[in-house]
Design a protein around this motif. Structure first.
Motif, PDB file in Angstrom:
ATOM      1  N   GLY A 164       0.824  -1.209   0.000  1.00 23.63           N
ATOM      2  CA  GLY A 164       0.000   0.000   0.000  1.00 23.63           C
ATOM      3  C   GLY A 164       0.849   1.247   0.000  1.00 23.63           C
ATOM      4  O   GLY A 164       1.901   1.296   0.655  1.00 23.63           O
ATOM      5  N   SER A 165       0.388   2.248  -0.720  1.00 22.59           N
ATOM      6  CA  SER A 165       1.175   3.467  -0.870  1.00 22.59           C
ATOM      7  C   SER A 165       1.300   4.242   0.438  1.00 22.59           C
ATOM      8  O   SER A 165       2.308   4.903   0.676  1.00 22.59           O
ATOM      9  N   GLU A 166       0.271   4.158   1.317  1.00 24.17           N
ATOM     10  CA  GLU A 166       0.348   4.924   2.570  1.00 24.17           C
ATOM     11  C   GLU A 166       1.452   4.415   3.487  1.00 24.17           C
ATOM     12  O   GLU A 166       2.037   5.169   4.249  1.00 24.17           O
ATOM     13  N   TYR A 167       1.761   3.110   3.408  1.00 27.16           N
ATOM     14  CA  TYR A 167       2.807   2.550   4.265  1.00 27.16           C
ATOM     15  C   TYR A 167       4.215   2.868   3.760  1.00 27.16           C
ATOM     16  O   TYR A 167       5.168   2.855   4.525  1.00 27.16           O
ATOM     17  N   SER A 168       4.324   3.133   2.484  1.00 26.10           N
ATOM     18  CA  SER A 168       5.655   3.454   1.948  1.00 26.10           C
ATOM     19  C   SER A 168       6.153   4.800   2.456  1.00 26.10           C
ATOM     20  O   SER A 168       7.337   5.101   2.374  1.00 26.10           O
ATOM     21  N   ALA A 184      11.193   2.505  11.576  1.00 26.63           N
ATOM     22  CA  ALA A 184      10.449   1.666  12.515  1.00 26.63           C
ATOM     23  C   ALA A 184      10.002   2.471  13.720  1.00 26.63           C
ATOM     24  O   ALA A 184       8.926   2.224  14.267  1.00 26.63           O
ATOM     25  N   LEU A 185      10.794   3.426  14.144  1.00 28.09           N
ATOM     26  CA  LEU A 185      10.430   4.262  15.293  1.00 28.09           C
ATOM     27  C   LEU A 185       9.180   5.089  14.987  1.00 28.09           C
ATOM     28  O   LEU A 185       8.301   5.234  15.825  1.00 28.09           O
ATOM     29  N   ALA A 186       9.076   5.584  13.767  1.00 29.51           N
ATOM     30  CA  ALA A 186       7.926   6.393  13.370  1.00 29.51           C
ATOM     31  C   ALA A 186       6.698   5.532  13.069  1.00 29.51           C
ATOM     32  O   ALA A 186       5.584   6.052  13.020  1.00 29.51           O
ATOM     33  N   ALA A 187       6.897   4.238  12.877  1.00 30.12           N
ATOM     34  CA  ALA A 187       5.776   3.352  12.517  1.00 30.12           C
ATOM     35  C   ALA A 187       4.734   3.289  13.618  1.00 30.12           C
ATOM     36  O   ALA A 187       3.541   3.155  13.337  1.00 30.12           O
ATOM     37  N   HIS A 188       5.143   3.389  14.873  1.00 24.61           N
ATOM     38  CA  HIS A 188       4.186   3.350  15.981  1.00 24.61           C
ATOM     39  C   HIS A 188       3.206   4.516  15.888  1.00 24.61           C
ATOM     40  O   HIS A 188       1.980   4.325  15.907  1.00 24.61           O
ATOM     41  N   ASP A 189       3.728   5.733  15.809  1.00 24.54           N
ATOM     42  CA  ASP A 189       2.862   6.916  15.741  1.00 24.54           C
ATOM     43  C   ASP A 189       2.005   6.897  14.482  1.00 24.54           C
ATOM     44  O   ASP A 189       0.841   7.310  14.502  1.00 24.54           O
ATOM     45  N   PHE A 190       2.586   6.402  13.388  1.00 28.93           N
ATOM     46  CA  PHE A 190       1.833   6.300  12.134  1.00 28.93           C
ATOM     47  C   PHE A 190       0.671   5.317  12.304  1.00 28.93           C
ATOM     48  O   PHE A 190      -0.452   5.591  11.868  1.00 28.93           O
ATOM     49  N   GLY A 191       0.925   4.180  12.955  1.00 25.71           N
ATOM     50  CA  GLY A 191      -0.119   3.187  13.175  1.00 25.71           C
ATOM     51  C   GLY A 191      -1.222   3.681  14.082  1.00 25.71           C
ATOM     52  O   GLY A 191      -2.399   3.371  13.883  1.00 25.71           O
ATOM     53  N   VAL A 192      -0.868   4.472  15.094  1.00 28.90           N
ATOM     54  CA  VAL A 192      -1.874   5.042  15.996  1.00 28.90           C
ATOM     55  C   VAL A 192      -2.743   6.042  15.240  1.00 28.90           C
ATOM     56  O   VAL A 192      -3.977   6.027  15.344  1.00 28.90           O
ATOM     57  N   ALA A 193      -2.113   6.911  14.456  1.00 26.37           N
ATOM     58  CA  ALA A 193      -2.854   7.923  13.705  1.00 26.37           C
ATOM     59  C   ALA A 193      -3.777   7.290  12.662  1.00 26.37           C
ATOM     60  O   ALA A 193      -4.896   7.768  12.442  1.00 26.37           O
ATOM     61  N   LYS A 194      -3.330   6.216  12.057  1.00 24.46           N
ATOM     62  CA  LYS A 194      -4.126   5.558  11.005  1.00 24.46           C
ATOM     63  C   LYS A 194      -5.185   4.628  11.587  1.00 24.46           C
ATOM     64  O   LYS A 194      -6.160   4.286  10.930  1.00 24.46           O
TER      65      LYS A 194
END
Length: 200
Positions: free
Chosen positions: A93-97, A102-112
């Motif tokens: 998926g383009s949004e995950y690219s 990995a450190l930013a993935a947590h905040d990204f996952g919470v926001a999404k």
């Protein structure tokens, strides 16, 4: 004069040979911390090195081993996942690219909202695991800590190999718990992905 006085203090006469058996018994020393006594509650458990300076093994060894195995397994998966993201792997998926590290993935996952789905899955697994653990602790089952009758590759068929795999799992889990903590800390401090080195 002072040396003569010290020499007289240093002299010891012959000691009498002890008669009978002594009532003092020497406690076994820890392999990990030789100046401490080996915790007796750790005897017979896989991965025992005599390291329990805070005495957690006195609480309940089955409960503590269950927790150690669970945290070790999660840490092994987390370490692998953290490294995979920092080395370029992403969900389709383009949004995950757009996730930079990995450190930013947590905040990204919470926001999404993805982290809430993960939280729900973890809660379900924890409830199932807690029921199995409570049955073990109350004697309603002969289940060993960390066992969920999940062995699709048949590693537990040979008892000798199984004992070796138990020790390997404990050691790798302990290493992964330390490794993951270090990786996340260094990643946050340095602001860089793998190999998490600061800018000089």
């Amino acid at each position: 004069m002072f040396a003569v006085a010290l020499a007289s203090l240093a002299f010891q006469g012959p000691m009498a040979r002890p008669t009978g058996s002594s009532s003092v018994s020497m406690m076994a020393k820890s392999k990990a911390i030789p100046f401490l006594e080996a915790p007796k509650n750790l005897e017979g458990w896989a991965g025992d090195t005599g390291f329990d300076p805070l005495g957690f093994s006195a609480i309940s060894m089955p409960w503590m081993r269950e927790a150690e195995l669970k945290h070790g397994r999660v840490a092994m998966l987390a370490t692998l996942g953290y490294l995979a993201v920092d080395l370029g792997m992403r969900f389709p998926g383009s949004e995950y690219s757009a996730v930079p590290s990995a450190l930013a993935a947590h905040d990204f996952g919470v926001a999404k909202g993805d982290m809430y789905i993960l939280l729900l899955a973890v809660v379900v697994m924890e409830v199932i695991g807690l029921m199995a653990t409570m049955q073990m602790m109350t004697g309603q089952s002969d289940r060993k800590p960390g066992e969920f009758a999940f062995d699709p590759l048949g590693f537990g068929k040979d008892p000798m190999k199984y004992a070796k795999y138990e020790v390997n799992e404990i050691k790798n889990g302990r290493l992964a718990m330390i490794a993951f903590s270090g990786m996340v800390t260094q990643s946050a401090l340095s602001g860089h992905g793998f190999p998490y080195l600061p800018s000089f």
